[in-house]
Every structure is written in C-alpha cells, then in structure tokens.
Design a protein around this motif. Structure first.
Motif: not given
Length: 151
Positions: A19, A23-24, A27, A72, A75, A79, A146, A149, A151
C-alpha cells in the motif's frame, strides 16, 4: 538531470508495504505524467499443495484480487493519475514482476514495498523485492517509509 519515467509498474498484494509502494507510485506517476500499471501476481505454486485442486478456489482468489485492483484503480484516478491500468497475472511472482510484465508493457520504473517477510521466511522462500532489485532491467524503487508522500 533527473530521468523522466513514462510507464510505472507497482506490484500490490494487499500488505501495508504494498500500500505504501502504491501511494509512492501514484506520486511518481503524477510528477512524471506517466502511465501507472498496477500489478497483482497470483502465485500458482501455492495451489500445488492443495490435494484436490479446486478451480472454484482459483476463481475466488482471482475475484478477490480483481476487487482489490479496482479499488486501487479508483484511488489512482481520483488522485489525478491520467492513465491507469491494472492486471492480474498467474505464475511465479519474481519472474513476472522483474522481467515478463515490464518487458511486455515497456515499464521503465518498478515500485515495490520493502519485504514483509521475516528473516526465516526470506531464507526459505526468498524475497521478491530482493530478487527484483538485483535482476530487473529497469529502475526499481523500494519503499520503506511514508516520507515525502504528497497528499
């Protein structure tokens, strides 16, 4: 000068490490205006120990994986990642993540979570992350924290 990535692969398995990697990867995809390839590998070797091979079990595992990948995908698109794809592959995770999938999809960055295995498990089965970092033909980003990261 920093390299511009065009196609970023992130391998996910539902773990907290995966997870974080996801997220990375989001980004990195946004910073590079890159496509994001979300990959889940179902290790078919895990079914070899089942005495009565049940296709229903494989179907259930596949359906669970597809549901997670759809989350996923949602999400990532929400973003702001412009191009997102997801795939479920069957076979040996090390070979698929390090070689087969990146070659087939022209991946130039693989993002992985640091291993979630303990020391004994790493000795017995080996770490996918360790194998990928040693053998992949493209850049590999291993995520351990994390920090940084967006947001």
């Amino acid at each position: 000068m920093m390299k511009q990535y065009h196609r970023i692969q992130v391998a996910v398995d539902g773990s907290k490490e995966a997870d974080l990697a996801f997220k990375k990867a989001i980004s990195a995809a946004k910073r590079n205006d890159a496509a994001l390839e979300i990959l889940h590998v179902i290790d078919t070797r895990s079914f070899q120990n089942v005495s009565s091979f049940d296709s229903e079990m494989v179907e259930q595992v596949s359906n669970d994986a597809k549901e997670k990948l759809q989350n996923y995908y949602k999400q990532a698109t929400e973003t702001g990642v412009k191009e997102v794809h997801y795939s479920i592959e069957f076979g040996a995770p090390k070979a698929i993540i390090a070689h087969q999938f990146p070659k087939k999809h022209q991946v130039d960055l693989i993002v992985l979570g640091a291993t979630g295995l303990n020391a004994v498990e790493r000795i017995l089965i080996g770490s996918v992350t360790e194998y990928v970092t040693r053998t992949a033909d493209c850049d590999v980003l291993v995520c351990r924290s994390n920090e940084n990261l967006t947001k």
